[in-house]
Write a protein that holds these residues in place. Structure first.
Motif, PDB file in Angstrom:
ATOM      1  N   GLY A 156       0.781  -1.226   0.000  1.00 52.87           N
ATOM      2  CA  GLY A 156       0.000   0.000   0.000  1.00 52.87           C
ATOM      3  C   GLY A 156       0.814   1.277   0.000  1.00 52.87           C
ATOM      4  N   ARG A 157       2.139   1.157   0.092  1.00 50.65           N
ATOM      5  CA  ARG A 157       2.991   2.354   0.081  1.00 50.65           C
ATOM      6  C   ARG A 157       3.456   2.606  -1.355  1.00 50.65           C
ATOM      7  NH1 ARG A 157       5.002  -0.511   4.429  1.00 50.65           N
ATOM      8  NH2 ARG A 157       6.799  -1.164   3.212  1.00 50.65           N
ATOM      9  N   PRO A 158       3.121   3.762  -1.938  1.00 52.71           N
ATOM     10  CA  PRO A 158       3.490   4.019  -3.331  1.00 52.71           C
ATOM     11  C   PRO A 158       4.989   4.196  -3.521  1.00 52.71           C
ATOM     12  CG  PRO A 158       2.506   5.970  -2.346  1.00 52.71           C
ATOM     13  CD  PRO A 158       2.343   4.852  -1.349  1.00 52.71           C
ATOM     14  N   GLN A 159       5.485   3.714  -4.647  1.00 53.72           N
ATOM     15  CA  GLN A 159       6.863   3.942  -5.069  1.00 53.72           C
ATOM     16  C   GLN A 159       6.846   5.124  -6.037  1.00 53.72           C
ATOM     17  OE1 GLN A 159       9.253   1.640  -3.744  1.00 53.72           O
ATOM     18  NE2 GLN A 159       7.417   1.067  -2.600  1.00 53.72           N
ATOM     19  N   GLU A 160       8.018   5.662  -6.344  1.00 55.63           N
ATOM     20  CA  GLU A 160       8.067   6.836  -7.223  1.00 55.63           C
ATOM     21  C   GLU A 160       9.207   6.733  -8.211  1.00 55.63           C
ATOM     22  OE1 GLU A 160       9.317  11.490  -6.883  1.00 55.63           O
ATOM     23  OE2 GLU A 160       7.945  10.743  -5.327  1.00 55.63           O
ATOM     24  N   ILE A 161       8.957   7.195  -9.432  1.00 54.40           N
ATOM     25  CA  ILE A 161      10.010   7.318 -10.434  1.00 54.40           C
ATOM     26  C   ILE A 161       9.878   8.692 -11.072  1.00 54.40           C
ATOM     27  CG2 ILE A 161       8.585   6.234 -12.233  1.00 54.40           C
ATOM     28  CD1 ILE A 161      11.188   5.144 -13.441  1.00 54.40           C
ATOM     29  N   SER A 162      11.002   9.352 -11.333  1.00 55.86           N
ATOM     30  CA  SER A 162      11.000  10.682 -11.936  1.00 55.86           C
ATOM     31  C   SER A 162      11.693  10.624 -13.289  1.00 55.86           C
ATOM     32  CB  SER A 162      11.718  11.694 -11.035  1.00 55.86           C
ATOM     33  OG  SER A 162      11.018  11.854  -9.813  1.00 55.86           O
ATOM     34  N   LEU A 163      11.071  11.225 -14.297  1.00 53.39           N
ATOM     35  CA  LEU A 163      11.608  11.203 -15.652  1.00 53.39           C
ATOM     36  C   LEU A 163      11.682  12.622 -16.199  1.00 53.39           C
ATOM     37  CD1 LEU A 163       9.395   8.269 -17.011  1.00 53.39           C
ATOM     38  CD2 LEU A 163      11.763   8.094 -16.229  1.00 53.39           C
ATOM     39  N   ALA A 164      12.858  13.020 -16.681  1.00 52.04           N
ATOM     40  CA  ALA A 164      13.012  14.337 -17.293  1.00 52.04           C
ATOM     41  C   ALA A 164      12.428  14.314 -18.702  1.00 52.04           C
ATOM     42  CB  ALA A 164      14.487  14.727 -17.330  1.00 52.04           C
ATOM     43  N   LEU A 165      11.668  15.356 -19.053  1.00 56.10           N
ATOM     44  CA  LEU A 165      11.026  15.435 -20.362  1.00 56.10           C
ATOM     45  C   LEU A 165      11.422  16.729 -21.063  1.00 56.10           C
ATOM     46  CD1 LEU A 165       7.355  14.563 -19.291  1.00 56.10           C
ATOM     47  CD2 LEU A 165       9.049  12.955 -20.162  1.00 56.10           C
ATOM     48  N   ASP A 166      11.561  16.656 -22.395  1.00 56.03           N
ATOM     49  CA  ASP A 166      11.653  17.896 -23.158  1.00 56.03           C
ATOM     50  C   ASP A 166      10.302  18.104 -23.847  1.00 56.03           C
ATOM     51  OD1 ASP A 166      11.549  16.274 -25.437  1.00 56.03           O
ATOM     52  OD2 ASP A 166      13.717  16.335 -25.752  1.00 56.03           O
ATOM     53  N   LEU A 167      10.146  19.190 -24.577  1.00 54.88           N
ATOM     54  CA  LEU A 167       8.851  19.501 -25.193  1.00 54.88           C
ATOM     55  C   LEU A 167       8.407  18.421 -26.169  1.00 54.88           C
ATOM     56  CD1 LEU A 167       9.173  23.359 -25.794  1.00 54.88           C
ATOM     57  CD2 LEU A 167       7.822  22.172 -24.057  1.00 54.88           C
ATOM     58  N   ASP A 168       9.359  17.854 -26.895  1.00 55.71           N
ATOM     59  CA  ASP A 168       9.031  16.795 -27.849  1.00 55.71           C
ATOM     60  C   ASP A 168       8.532  15.554 -27.117  1.00 55.71           C
ATOM     61  OD1 ASP A 168       8.952  15.771 -30.564  1.00 55.71           O
ATOM     62  OD2 ASP A 168      10.643  14.496 -29.983  1.00 55.71           O
ATOM     63  N   ASP A 169       9.161  15.255 -25.991  1.00 55.30           N
ATOM     64  CA  ASP A 169       8.728  14.106 -25.179  1.00 55.30           C
ATOM     65  C   ASP A 169       7.288  14.291 -24.710  1.00 55.30           C
ATOM     66  OD1 ASP A 169      11.256  12.919 -25.328  1.00 55.30           O
ATOM     67  OD2 ASP A 169      11.948  13.967 -23.539  1.00 55.30           O
ATOM     68  N   ILE A 170       6.959  15.519 -24.286  1.00 54.79           N
ATOM     69  CA  ILE A 170       5.612  15.809 -23.787  1.00 54.79           C
ATOM     70  C   ILE A 170       4.587  15.610 -24.897  1.00 54.79           C
ATOM     71  CG2 ILE A 170       4.100  17.636 -22.923  1.00 54.79           C
ATOM     72  CD1 ILE A 170       6.541  18.733 -21.406  1.00 54.79           C
ATOM     73  N   GLU A 171       4.894  16.114 -26.103  1.00 57.56           N
ATOM     74  CA  GLU A 171       3.975  15.956 -27.233  1.00 57.56           C
ATOM     75  C   GLU A 171       3.784  14.479 -27.572  1.00 57.56           C
ATOM     76  OE1 GLU A 171       2.125  18.194 -28.644  1.00 57.56           O
ATOM     77  OE2 GLU A 171       2.940  19.779 -27.365  1.00 57.56           O
ATOM     78  N   LYS A 172       4.869  13.711 -27.554  1.00 56.10           N
ATOM     79  CA  LYS A 172       4.777  12.277 -27.845  1.00 56.10           C
ATOM     80  C   LYS A 172       3.937  11.556 -26.790  1.00 56.10           C
ATOM     81  CE  LYS A 172       9.201  11.815 -30.271  1.00 56.10           C
ATOM     82  NZ  LYS A 172      10.590  11.263 -30.193  1.00 56.10           N
ATOM     83  N   LEU A 173       4.119  11.930 -25.520  1.00 53.30           N
ATOM     84  CA  LEU A 173       3.382  11.293 -24.433  1.00 53.30           C
ATOM     85  C   LEU A 173       1.885  11.594 -24.537  1.00 53.30           C
ATOM     86  CD1 LEU A 173       3.418   9.670 -21.827  1.00 53.30           C
ATOM     87  CD2 LEU A 173       3.928  11.773 -20.578  1.00 53.30           C
ATOM     88  N   ILE A 174       1.545  12.851 -24.828  1.00 52.35           N
ATOM     89  CA  ILE A 174       0.135  13.222 -24.996  1.00 52.35           C
ATOM     90  C   ILE A 174      -0.479  12.435 -26.147  1.00 52.35           C
ATOM     91  CG2 ILE A 174      -1.419  15.093 -25.676  1.00 52.35           C
ATOM     92  CD1 ILE A 174       0.463  17.019 -24.184  1.00 52.35           C
ATOM     93  N   ALA A 175       0.257  12.328 -27.263  1.00 51.76           N
ATOM     94  CA  ALA A 175      -0.248  11.605 -28.433  1.00 51.76           C
ATOM     95  C   ALA A 175      -0.469  10.135 -28.115  1.00 51.76           C
ATOM     96  CB  ALA A 175       0.724  11.757 -29.602  1.00 51.76           C
ATOM     97  N   GLU A 176       0.470   9.525 -27.376  1.00 47.91           N
ATOM     98  CA  GLU A 176       0.334   8.112 -27.035  1.00 47.91           C
ATOM     99  C   GLU A 176      -0.842   7.871 -26.099  1.00 47.91           C
ATOM    100  OE1 GLU A 176       1.817   5.299 -28.083  1.00 47.91           O
ATOM    101  OE2 GLU A 176       2.702   6.601 -29.602  1.00 47.91           O
ATOM    102  N   LEU A 177      -1.050   8.783 -25.164  1.00 46.99           N
ATOM    103  CA  LEU A 177      -2.182   8.637 -24.241  1.00 46.99           C
ATOM    104  C   LEU A 177      -3.514   8.761 -24.980  1.00 46.99           C
ATOM    105  CD1 LEU A 177      -0.848  10.719 -21.215  1.00 46.99           C
ATOM    106  CD2 LEU A 177      -1.102   8.241 -21.340  1.00 46.99           C
ATOM    107  N   GLU A 178      -3.582   9.670 -25.946  1.00 43.62           N
ATOM    108  CA  GLU A 178      -4.809   9.809 -26.740  1.00 43.62           C
ATOM    109  C   GLU A 178      -5.044   8.558 -27.582  1.00 43.62           C
ATOM    110  OE1 GLU A 178      -7.134  11.933 -26.597  1.00 43.62           O
ATOM    111  OE2 GLU A 178      -6.185  13.310 -25.200  1.00 43.62           O
ATOM    112  N   LYS A 179      -3.975   7.995 -28.153  1.00 47.65           N
ATOM    113  CA  LYS A 179      -4.099   6.747 -28.920  1.00 47.65           C
ATOM    114  C   LYS A 179      -4.595   5.619 -28.026  1.00 47.65           C
ATOM    115  CE  LYS A 179      -0.323   7.669 -32.200  1.00 47.65           C
ATOM    116  NZ  LYS A 179       1.046   7.219 -32.609  1.00 47.65           N
TER     117      LYS A 179
END
Length: 210
Positions: A156-179
């Protein structure tokens, strides 16, 4: 719980049970007319059915173990007597599809090695100084995606991961989530039309306890 036996009898005889826990809750609420009691009963029945499924034991073993635990707990004797008097009803409930199916669907919808809990994007500003570190010559703005997730061993205790993104990464992530959203909805519609059975996408079923 004066309406328990009535609820048990009606749940057992449901001809076409739902795989949704929220639908099970609505059915119990319809019978009892009491919101708090319905939520408690629904939650406990699903929990017991899930325990029986994961531990691969019989319904009778689950209920007898529950009654034995209550006998050794510091509870009024009337509580123990009630469970003893309702033993057969409880066993039949755990055996009936109206309880087994939503419990199975709930377990399957969360049976993953890692389960997303929450996420957010942190904007990170990093100044750029001159060689003497006395004057700020500019700054870099970065974005960090922080994902909180649960694992089988996290208790029940959440783990965490942090990922650095650039603008292109953000656009790709949004597109993949919409797909992903589109694919899930398409799969749901096509499977529903082919099989005619009840189908839901993980996440749209609220389970009725919120």
């Amino acid at each position: 719980m004066p309406k328990f036996k009535q609820a048990a009898a009606e749940l057992i005889k449901i001809a076409v049970p739902s795989i949704r826990v929220s639908s099970l809750l609505k059915e119990i609420l319809r019978i009892t007319g009491e919101d708090e009691v319905s939520r408690a009963l629904c939650s406990q029945l699903v929990s017991l059915a899930t325990f029986r499924r994961t531990e691969k034991v019989s319904e009778a073993e689950v209920i007898d173990g529950l009654i034995e635990g209550i006998a050794h707990a510091e509870l009024p004797e009337a509580v123990h007597e009630w469970f003893v008097s309702c033993r057969d009803d409880l066993i039949q409930l755990l055996q009936c599809p109206s309880i087994k199916l939503p419990a199975k669907a709930l377990q399957l919808s969360t049976d993953y090695e890692k389960v997303f809990e929450s996420g957010n994007v942190v904007t990170d500003v990093r100044p750029v100084f001159d060689d003497d570190r006395e004057a700020m010559m500019g700054a870099i703005i970065g974005q960090v995606l922080r994902i909180h997730y649960l694992t089988d061993g996290s208790q029940g205790r959440p783990q965490e991961i942090s990922l650095a993104l650039d603008l292109d990464d953000i656009e790709k992530l949004i597109a993949e989530l919409e797909k992903s959203r589109t694919k899930a909805e398409s799969a749901k519609q096509q499977l529903s039309s082919i099989s005619g059975s009840e189908i839901f996408v993980v996440g749209e079923e609220t389970y009725g306890f919120g």
